[in-house]
Each structure stands twice: as C-alpha cells, then as structure tokens.
Design an enzyme around this catalytic site. Structure first.
Site, PDB file in Angstrom:
ATOM      1  N   THR A 170      33.652  46.364  36.631  1.00 51.44           N
ATOM      2  CA  THR A 170      34.971  46.196  37.266  1.00 51.44           C
ATOM      3  C   THR A 170      35.814  47.524  37.278  1.00 51.44           C
ATOM      4  OG1 THR A 170      35.174  44.291  36.021  1.00 51.44           O
ATOM      5  CG2 THR A 170      37.174  44.993  36.273  1.00 51.44           C
ATOM      6  N   PHE A 172      39.422  48.927  37.712  1.00 48.39           N
ATOM      7  CA  PHE A 172      40.608  48.993  37.281  1.00 48.39           C
ATOM      8  C   PHE A 172      41.638  49.992  37.979  1.00 48.39           C
ATOM      9  CE2 PHE A 172      38.332  47.082  33.840  1.00 48.39           C
ATOM     10  CZ  PHE A 172      39.121  46.100  33.399  1.00 48.39           C
TER      11      PHE A 172
END
Length: 269
Positions: A170, A172
């Site tokens: 992921t 960010f």
C-alpha cells in the site's frame, strides 16, 4: 510532531506512521476526511492517508479529498501488507470472521480455501476487527489483521502472511500545508479538470509530457461530481515542480485547463 492517521490503533495506517516517523505522536481519526480536517485546522502538523494498494487499486476517497482541501502532498510511504489470522482458539474452531472489506479482498482465496463456511462480518478498520475479537474473547471468532493489531490487543496469531499475493503493497501519502523541497529524486502529483470534452483531449494533455520526456507513473480519472461523463484526471509523474521541464508543462497545461498541483515530494520508487 503530531501526525493524524486513520484509527483506531492497530491499522496499517498506524504502521505507516511508525514507518515514516517512529517518534511521532499520533492523532487517530475515524475517517480519511477527519485526517484531512485535522491537518487543515492545525490539530496535527501532518496526516498520513492511503492512496493506492497494489491489489485493490486506488482509494478514490483520498483522491477526492485532495481536491476538496487545500493541502499538499509532502512525502509518500510504501508499506508491505502482511495479513495475519488471529483469535483465541484454533483455526478449526472459527465460525465467524471480523474483516475490513479491503482485507477480505486481499485475502479472499485464503478465506475460501481455509474457512469456506465462516460467516463474514465487515468492520470499519483492521484495528476495529482486533478490538472486537479482544472484547468478545470467543474462540469461534477471529479476524485477519496486521501484526501491530495482534500485539496491541494481545491476540494469538493462528497463521501468518495469509494475503493472497506476496506483492501486496500500500502506498500512503503524507499531507501537509506545504510540500517538500527538491531532492533530485522526486514525484509530482497534479489534478487536471478539462471542463469541456473534445476529440484528442487526453492526447493533448499527455503529449505535453511526452514532448519534454517526462515519465508518467500514474494516471487516473474520477467523476467531477458534476454532470455525467465529466471527469477530473489525476496524474503522477517523475520530477519536481521547480524543474525547468516540469514548470514548462505546468504552464502549458494551465493555459488550456483547470490545473491543481497537489504536491512535489521525494519518491520511493
């Protein structure tokens, strides 16, 4: 430094804050919008929000909020996502799974193969999943959560690394009232609203980058929240807004379209 992030404790956002700044104090927020509001109102100096997952794709809400708030992207953080099955009993005891919807997406094959008859109950976050299991202490109930959540809520990890893909990452974004200075290894994010539609529109926009040999790393469209078929284009590319070729393309695009520079910041890949 106080950093706002999606809570409660034990989320991947929590892990992302620690990866970015181990010494930061954390303001846990209920929603991604709350993270933006905390930074906008000065309750936190920075915010960390998820923008995309290598399996599940873009977090559309974050893209929308980048336009709604006059904040800048200051940095990015890449977090390998490692999911763990956790609870109090054994795997054979499990009849109910508390899961965040994205966790289910990223562990669907494991769940269908290992716990095909388990009832799935969706939660608002991985931290919430862990909190509910810890509160109920029922051997028939389990969750799939980050290790940090298992540690915080003292849950037994029944099986590690249950994500369907080992390439699960992921990305960010760190948001602030100001973006970062040039480092020489940067990324810039912009939003373009064409306002009118015509043949060759996308080619016209992207051609400006190609002429200057600027490498695009992402392009995404989102509804403008106006009429049907009206879109905003979000583009990430290599380079900093003060670079000569980047400054040229930004000026060129501003002449024809509504342009918002969301930030220039050090890139991690």
């Amino acid at each position: 430094m106080k950093i706002a992030a999606l809570g409660p404790e034990g989320t991947f956002s929590h892990e992302a804050v620690i990866a970015y700044d181990k010494k930061a104090s954390i303001l846990f927020s209920d929603t991604i919008r709350d993270v933006f509001e905390a930074v906008s109102k000065g309750k936190a100096g920075l915010g960390i929000v998820p923008i995309e997952n290598s399996i599940a794709g873009t977090v559309g809400n974050t893209l929308d909020l980048l336009m709604d708030f006059k904040l800048k992207i200051r940095a990015e953080e890449l977090l390998p996502i490692r999911h763990n099955l956790a609870g109090y009993g054994k795997i054979d005891d499990i009849k109910v799974l508390y899961l965040h919807p994205q966790t289910y997406e990223q562990c669907e094959l494991f769940i269908k193969r290992t716990l095909p008859k388990a009832e799935i109950i969706h939660t608002s976050s991985n931290g919430k999943s862990a909190e509910m299991i810890a509160r109920e202490k029922d051997k028939a109930k389990a969750s799939i959560i980050p290790k940090i959540a298992a540690d915080i809520y003292r849950l037994k990890i029944l099986k590690r690394d249950v994500q369907d893909s080992r390439f699960n990452i992921t990305r960010f974004l760190v948001i602030s009232k100001e973006d970062a200075k040039k480092t020489g290894y940067d990324r810039t994010s912009i939003a373009i609203y064409p306002q009118t539609d015509r043949p060759g529109l996308l080619y016209e926009m992207l051609g400006e980058f190609a002429k200057r040999k600027i490498n695009l790393t992402k392009i995404e469209s989102r509804p403008s929240k106006g009429k049907l078929g009206d879109y905003i284009f979000y583009i990430d590319f290599q380079g900093h807004r003060v670079d000569k070729n980047v400054a040229e393309v930004l000026r060129k695009l501003e002449n024809s379209f509504f342009l918002s520079v969301l930030g220039s910041y050090p890139r991690k890949y």
